[in-house]
Design an enzyme around this catalytic site. Structure first.
Site, PDB file in Angstrom:
ATOM      1  N   HIS A 152       0.806  -1.232   0.000  1.00 14.44           N
ATOM      2  CA  HIS A 152       0.000   0.000   0.000  1.00 14.44           C
ATOM      3  C   HIS A 152       0.832   1.273   0.000  1.00 14.44           C
ATOM      4  CE1 HIS A 152      -4.055  -1.803   0.719  1.00 14.44           C
ATOM      5  NE2 HIS A 152      -3.289  -2.824   1.045  1.00 14.44           N
ATOM      6  N   ASP A 197       3.632   9.403  -0.713  1.00 18.78           N
ATOM      7  CA  ASP A 197       2.448   8.623  -0.345  1.00 18.78           C
ATOM      8  C   ASP A 197       2.252   7.513  -1.372  1.00 18.78           C
ATOM      9  OD1 ASP A 197       0.177   8.049   1.190  1.00 18.78           O
ATOM     10  OD2 ASP A 197      -0.434  10.149   1.261  1.00 18.78           O
TER      11      ASP A 197
END
Ligand code: ADQ
Length: 535
Positions: free
Chosen positions: A157, A366
Site C-alpha cells: 500500500h 504517499d
C-alpha cells in the site's frame, strides 16, 4: 469455487464495532470475501500476556475471521519497531528517520513465522491467499517453507523506494528475496513496481522479463494496481450532506460564515507533509494579504502511532506551527488555521470536502492517498472545488488534472492555493469532470476484481494480467500501465524502462475473473465510522 484468504496486519471484525479501519479498503475486502466465502486472518489489535498457539476462526455470515493477539514484546518489535520505525520511513524515502535494530528485525521475522504457523492448519488446497502490506513481507516465504503451493499474492500500500534507498536497510537482500515467494505483487504505481524489480535485480541478482521477475525456479509478476475508493458511495454521502448538514459540519464550518475553506485531512504522520502545508498556507496569506480574513484552512489530523517518538514530535510541532501562524496572521474575529485532531464519520468527512473550495493534499511521499480521491468524489459537479496535489503521491500518476505541486516548495504550494481560489468555474468544471471520470472508472470494486483476476490467473498464463491503471483499455491497445503525469514529475522519478505493457484481456478463469459488478459493495443502511486505518 476457490476460497479467498485475506491476511492483513489488522483485522476488523464487523460485530466488534471497532472505530478503526472501517474505511473503504476494509469494506472492499470484506465485500470480496463475502462474494466468495473466505477467511480473514491477522492481528486482533490487542496484546495478551500469553499469545495463543492456535487460532479458532469465528464465522460471521460467509466470512470467517481468525484473529491473533500479540505479546507486548511482539507489538514493540514487529509493529512499532521494525514495521513503523524502519520500513515505514525507509519506504517513504526518509532515511534520516529510519531506526534499524536487530532485535526489532528478529521480532518482525518471528511474528511472520508465527502467523504462518497459525494460518497453515486453516488453509485448504485451492485457497487463493492475498496478503497486505509491509508488515507481512516475509509471510509468503514462511508459508512456502511449510509446503504451501497455493497462489499467493501481495499488495503493497505504500511506496517502494529505489534499490539505492532500499539497500540501506541491513539485511535488505534477504528481505527483498522473500518477495519472490509471491505469484503476484501489486504496487500502487509503475514507479514502485519498477523499483521493486530493480531492487530484486540489483540486490538478489534476479532476471527481469517485462513485468515478470525470475529468481531461481520461481517467477513473480510485479504490476501496478492503483487503489481506488467507493466513488458512488462517497458522492451520495456528500450530496446528502448538503440536505442535512450534520452536526460536526455545522459546528466546525459554521463559524466560517461566508468565508472560503481550504481543507486537509490526514492521519497525523510525517509522510503527509502537514507542517509544510501549514507553512505554505501561512506563506500564501503573507504573499496575498487581500485573502486575509476571507479564507481559512481546516486541517483534520487524528493522531496515529503515538507510541512512536517521531509521531509525538510531529504532534507537538504541528500545534506549534499553527499557533505561531495564527498569532502572527490572525485577527480578533478570524483564525486562519484550525487543526482538529479527531476522527470523523465518512458522511461528516464527505460534507467537509464538499464545503471546501480547495482540497490540499500535499504529502511528502504517499503510496496512493485516498483523501485526494475522496475530495474529488465529494464535489458538487456544478460548482466543484479544486484539488491541489503533491507530485509525490501515487494519486498524482492518475490525477494529472489536479494542480500538481512540489510539497517541498512552500512558495509553489502557496501560489497553487491562490490559483485554486481564483480559478474560473468553467475550468474547475472541466478539471473536475476528468478527475471524476478517472476515479469512477478505477474505483475500489474495479481494483479488487482486477487484482483478484490477475492473482488467480498469475502463473496460469504469462500475460494473463490486464494493464493496470487503464480502466477501459481499447482492445489490443498497448497503453502505458498508468496515466503518468510525467510533465509534473522530476526526472529521477520517471521509470527507467517501461517493461511489460501487455495486451488487454481478463485473466483466464480461475474463479476470481468476475465482472466488476460482482464486487460492488452492498448498500449499507448506516455509514460505518471511517477512522484512518491503524497502520
Ligand atoms: P494512509 O496512509 O492511512 O493509507 P490514505 O490513503 O490517505 O492514507 O487513507 C486514509 C484514510 O483515512 C482515508 O480514507 C481518510 O478518509 C481516512 N481519514 C483520515 N483522517 C480521517 C479523520 N480525521 N476522520 C476519519 N477518517 C479519516 C495507506 C497508504 C496510502 C494508500 C492507502 C490505501 O499510506 O498511500 O492510499 O494505504 O492503499
Amino acid at each position: 469455487m476457490m476460497r479467498l484468504v485475506v491476511v492483513s496486519n489488522r483485522v476488523t471484525m464487523p460485530e466488534r464495532g471497532e472505530k478503526v479501519a472501517a474505511g473503504g479498503l476494509a469494506v472492499a475486502l470484506r465485500s470480496a470475501l463475502e462474494q466468495h466465502g473466505g477467511l480473514w486472518f491477522g492481528w486482533s489489535g490487542a496484546t495478551s500476556a500469553e499469545p495463543s498457539s492456535r487460532v479458532e476462526p469465528v464465522r460471521l455470515g460467509k466470512v470467517s475471521y481468525a484473529v491473533v493477539d500479540l505479546s507486548e514484546a511482539e507489538r514493540q518489535s514487529y509493529y512499532l519497531g521494525f514495521s513503523n520505525r524502519a520500513l515505514w520511513p525507509l519506504m517513504h524515502y526518509r532515511l534520516g528517520l529510519t531506526e534499524f535494530n536487530r532485535s526489532d528485525y528478529a521480532g518482525y521475522l518471528a511474528v511472520n513465522r508465527r502467523f504462518a504457523r497459525l494460518l497453515l492448519p486453516l488453509l485448504k488446497p485451492d485457497d487463493v491467499i492475498w496478503i497486505h502490506d509491509y508488515h507481512l513481507i516475509p509471510l509468503a516465504a514462511e508459508l512456502r517453507r511449510r509446503g504451501v503451493t497455493n497462489r499467493i499474492g501481495y499488495f503493497h500500500h505504500i511506496p517502494w523506494p529505489s534499490a539505492e534507498v532500499f539497500g540501506a536497510l541491513p539485511f535488505s537482500a534477504t528481505l527483498i528475496s522473500t518477495m519472490t515467494a509471491y505469484d503476484l505483487v501489486g504496487m500502487q504505481t509503475q514507479v514502485d513496481a519498477d523499483n521493486l524489480i530493480g531492487g530484486l535485480v540489483a540486490l538478489r541478482g534476479a532476471r527481469r522479463e517485462g513485468d515478470r521477475v525470475r529468481a531461481g525456479p520461481r517467477s513473480t509478476v510485479v504490476q501496478a494496481f492503483p487503489i481506488g475508493i467507493d466513488v458512488e458511495a462517497f458522492r451520495k454521502l456528500a450530496a446528502a450532506s448538503v440536505r442535512a448538514v450534520t452536526q460536526p459540519i455545522r459546528a466546525t464550518t459554521g463559524p466560517l460564515g461566508g468565508r472560503k475553506l481550504v481543507i486537509g485531512v490526514d492521519r497525523l504522520d510525517y509522510s503527509k507533509g502537514i507542517v509544510q502545508r501549514l507553512e505554505a498556507f501561512g506563506q500564501f496569506l503573507r504573499s496575498h494579504p487581500e485573502h486575509r480574513g476571507n479564507v481559512g484552512l481546516l486541517q483534520i489530523a487524528p493522531p496515529s502511532r503515538s507510541d512512536v517518538p517521531e509521531y509525538a514530535e510531529l504532534d507537538r510541532q504541528s500545534d506549534e506551527v499553527a499557533g505561531r501562524l495564527n498569532a502572527a496572521l490572525g485577527e480578533f474575529d478570524w483564525t486562519p488555521i484550525r487543526v482538529v485532531k479527531k476522527a470523523y464519520s465518512r458522511s461528516a468527512l464527505a460534507g467537509f470536502y464538499r464545503r471546501a473550495q480547495v482540497g490540499l493534499v500535499t504529502p511528502m511521499r504517499d503510496g496512493m492517498n485516498l483523501v485526494a480521491k475522496e475530495y474529488v468524489a465529494a464535489q458538487n459537479p456544478e460548482d466543484p472545488g479544486v484539488l491541489v496535489l503533491s507530485r509525490f503521491a501515487g494519486a498524482a500518476h492518475q490525477l494529472g488534472e489536479a494542480l500538481i505541486v512540489n510539497p517541498y516548495d512552500t512558495h509553489e504550494v502557496a501560489e497553487a492555493i491562490r490559483t485554486a481560489l481564483a480559478m474560473p468555474k468553467s475550468e474547475r468544471v472541466r478539471r473536475f469532470e476528468r478527475l471524476y471520470a478517472t476515479i469512477a472508472s478505477s474505483d475500489i470494486g474495479w481494483w479488487t476484481s482486477r487484482y483478484l483476476a490477475a492473482l488467480s490467473g498469475a502463473g496460469a498464463a504469462e500475460s494473463a494480467v490486464p494493464p493496470p491503471g487503464t480502466p477501459k483499455p481499447a482492445s489490443g491497445a498497448r497503453k502505458p500501465a498508468v496515466r503518468q503525469s510525467v510533465r509534473s514529475r522530476p526526472a529521477a522519478e520517471k521509470p527507467a524502462a517501461k517493461g511489460g505493457a501487455k495486451p488487454a484481456g481478463a485473466a483466464s478463469g480461475a474463479g476470481f475473473g468476475k465482472k466488476r459488478s460482482d464486487f460492488r459493495q452492498p448498500a449499507r443502511a448506516k455509514p460505518l465510522p471511517n477512522a484512518p486505518s491503524p497502520r
